[in-house]
Design a protein around this motif. Sequence first.
Motif, PDB file in Angstrom:
ATOM      1  N   GLN A  65      36.744 -24.722  -7.217  1.00  0.00           N
ATOM      2  CA  GLN A  65      37.606 -24.217  -6.146  1.00  0.00           C
ATOM      3  C   GLN A  65      36.865 -23.392  -5.099  1.00  0.00           C
ATOM      4  OE1 GLN A  65      38.716 -20.776  -5.649  1.00  0.00           O
ATOM      5  NE2 GLN A  65      37.326 -20.010  -7.252  1.00  0.00           N
ATOM      6  N   ARG A  66      35.679 -22.916  -5.425  1.00  0.00           N
ATOM      7  CA  ARG A  66      34.915 -22.081  -4.490  1.00  0.00           C
ATOM      8  C   ARG A  66      34.015 -22.963  -3.624  1.00  0.00           C
ATOM      9  NH1 ARG A  66      33.752 -16.709  -2.483  1.00  0.00           N
ATOM     10  NH2 ARG A  66      31.573 -16.746  -1.809  1.00  0.00           N
ATOM     11  N   SER A  67      34.198 -22.917  -2.323  1.00  0.00           N
ATOM     12  CA  SER A  67      33.367 -23.691  -1.392  1.00  0.00           C
ATOM     13  C   SER A  67      32.277 -22.800  -0.816  1.00  0.00           C
ATOM     14  CB  SER A  67      34.224 -24.269  -0.257  1.00  0.00           C
ATOM     15  OG  SER A  67      35.123 -25.223  -0.768  1.00  0.00           O
ATOM     16  N   GLN A  68      31.078 -23.338  -0.830  1.00  0.00           N
ATOM     17  CA  GLN A  68      29.951 -22.543  -0.325  1.00  0.00           C
ATOM     18  C   GLN A  68      28.747 -23.458  -0.130  1.00  0.00           C
ATOM     19  OE1 GLN A  68      29.293 -18.635  -2.097  1.00  0.00           O
ATOM     20  NE2 GLN A  68      27.096 -19.045  -2.156  1.00  0.00           N
ATOM     21  N   GLY A  69      28.098 -23.389   1.037  1.00  0.00           N
ATOM     22  CA  GLY A  69      26.888 -24.156   1.289  1.00  0.00           C
ATOM     23  C   GLY A  69      27.166 -25.608   1.651  1.00  0.00           C
TER      24      GLY A  69
ATOM     25  N   ASP B  41      23.405 -30.024   7.393  1.00  0.00           N
ATOM     26  CA  ASP B  41      24.121 -30.095   8.657  1.00  0.00           C
ATOM     27  C   ASP B  41      25.110 -28.944   8.712  1.00  0.00           C
ATOM     28  OD1 ASP B  41      25.569 -30.641  10.917  1.00  0.00           O
ATOM     29  OD2 ASP B  41      26.028 -32.724  10.387  1.00  0.00           O
ATOM     30  N   ALA B  42      24.766 -27.898   9.483  1.00  0.00           N
ATOM     31  CA  ALA B  42      25.594 -26.695   9.550  1.00  0.00           C
ATOM     32  C   ALA B  42      26.945 -26.942  10.186  1.00  0.00           C
ATOM     33  CB  ALA B  42      24.852 -25.598  10.323  1.00  0.00           C
ATOM     34  N   THR B  43      27.124 -28.084  10.874  1.00  0.00           N
ATOM     35  CA  THR B  43      28.410 -28.376  11.504  1.00  0.00           C
ATOM     36  C   THR B  43      29.441 -28.899  10.507  1.00  0.00           C
ATOM     37  OG1 THR B  43      27.806 -30.664  12.059  1.00  0.00           O
ATOM     38  CG2 THR B  43      27.213 -28.945  13.650  1.00  0.00           C
ATOM     39  N   GLN B  44      28.966 -29.300   9.338  1.00  0.00           N
ATOM     40  CA  GLN B  44      29.877 -29.814   8.324  1.00  0.00           C
ATOM     41  C   GLN B  44      30.503 -28.656   7.533  1.00  0.00           C
ATOM     42  OE1 GLN B  44      30.685 -33.133   7.917  1.00  0.00           O
ATOM     43  NE2 GLN B  44      29.524 -33.267   9.843  1.00  0.00           N
TER      44      GLN B  44
END
Length: 607
Positions: A336-340, A349-352
């Motif tokens: 459940q934790r989103s990171q990176g 790709d930092a835009t994703q």
Amino acid sequence: MRDTLDFLLHDWLRTATLLQRPRFADHTAETFAQVLDTCERIAREKFAPFNRLADTQEPHFDGERVHLPRATHEALAAYVESGMLAAAQDYEFGGMQLPCVIEMAANAFFSRASVAMGGYAMLTSGNASLLMAHGTPLQREVFAKNEFAGRWFGTMCLSEPQAGSSLSDIATRAVPDGEGHEADPLGPRYRLRGNKMWISGGEHEITENIVHLVLAKIPGPDGKPIAGTKGISLFIVPKKLVNTKGELTGERNDVALAGLNHKLGYRGTTNTLLNFGEGRFPVRGEAGAIGYMVGQPGEGLRCMFHMMNEARIGVGLGAVMLGMAGYEASLAYARQRSQGRPITGAGKDATQPPVPLVEHADVKRMLLAQKAYAEGGLALALYCARLVDELHTGDEAARAEAGLLLEVLTPIAKSWPSEWCLEANSLAIQVLGGYGYTRDFPVEQYWRDNRLNMIHEGTHGIQGLDLLGRKVVMKGGEGLRLLALRVADTAQRAGQVEGLAEHANALSGALQKLGAATKAAWATGVPEEALANATPYLQAFGHVVLAWLWLDVALAAEESEAHAALKPGKRAALRYFYAFELPKIDAWLGPVARREPLLREMQDAWF
């Protein structure tokens, strides 16, 4: 967890075959499932919600009474009502005559929900089981039966402040209690004086009485204590005195709480220093706690090892379930934790948008390790429990084999989970990152609770000495030979299965290395040379055993239809163990095989 538990019981250990034995004939697969369902529900409703409460509101002593949260009393009352204290016992003692493997599987839910609150029950069951094996008929009727009914709880009193694990150095003494002491219906009656340390469950008001099993030294023919372990005898020392009908007499025994130990974990279990015979509660005007001898004089350790060996498997199971609890918590968090962002051919790709933690390779590594440790450890504990069923209900040949295998595997069943499921808890904290280190999440408590299991019922050093110094060489190495045959059989069968042959070859090679190191360790016949490296031998032995069990479990998963969905996960854990864990044995066995002298030659001044 329940799917894995059902798979291990039914598809791997084939517990349904036990129903053909007279002792278990009244049961069905459905009654086994009902027991598991009931225990899972009680653990979920009465234990798990209060695990943190038992940790933060740890026992305290006001000088008169030990106070515990009301939730602890209610949880254990529910456990007693379930009948699980006597689950594997005869009907005449209030039991259900369940197989040991079903009893252990059911108790796994309580260890997972709150290992500290469940500790009282584990000690009581082990205490009563010892009395069933070594007590007189009246001792069984008065003490064991009341423990199985949950009216009284029990303890084991071995260690002392000055002795620790060195039982030959215990100072507690027992002397005959006057004329006619041998004729007491409850057993030869003695007066005990001494101190016992680290006694879990040693004082509380959960039950109306506490039955202490106490090791003490008796006088020899010359009236002086017998040196070493030969003079150690075992005694029933109830907190409150009872009569031959199992009724309280209203008189307190001379057993007093000197204080509570405050531990890193397991805070929900009272841990005590007890004084026996200090005179605070004189009996018939005289100082000295009343105790009734169990078994024969001088056979205290032999009797106590019945409870200790049972407790060692129980400690291993507790360690497993703490590892399992941490694994499940960190897996849920990682999902459940989103990171990176994921690494692709073009880099990050930092835009994703960020991805769940579970998508990162290194997080997968930590989760796979936890899965391999916890589920592998569960297989080990249940396998040992299944051996207990063979020991008690199998034919003559099966009983002999089960006894030998249990002798060899018990040090592993205790030590391996207590090391590697603790590592699983450490990895669970790592998955959560900084949050894992806070008390807002449960994984830090799981680690604190599990850290005790490396010490409980004998440290790694003690288990290693037992394994290499006794178990693998007993009866000319017959136990080790029998285990090797079972490992080789699994490797042979797996060698015929696509995708498992490589692992089968690796297991065969590991088994050969273990055998060669065992022979090399004892090549000179000098115990000091062989045993200096007993702990790395224990670690390597444990990893070989777990590699074997994982391959055997994978074979069962290949054939399972009811649990086909588990197959990919079992295969992945198997691959992880063989790729990342089994190669470690080379580093451990090297010093064993060459009888590395450093550890026995090291001098204090060099530190």
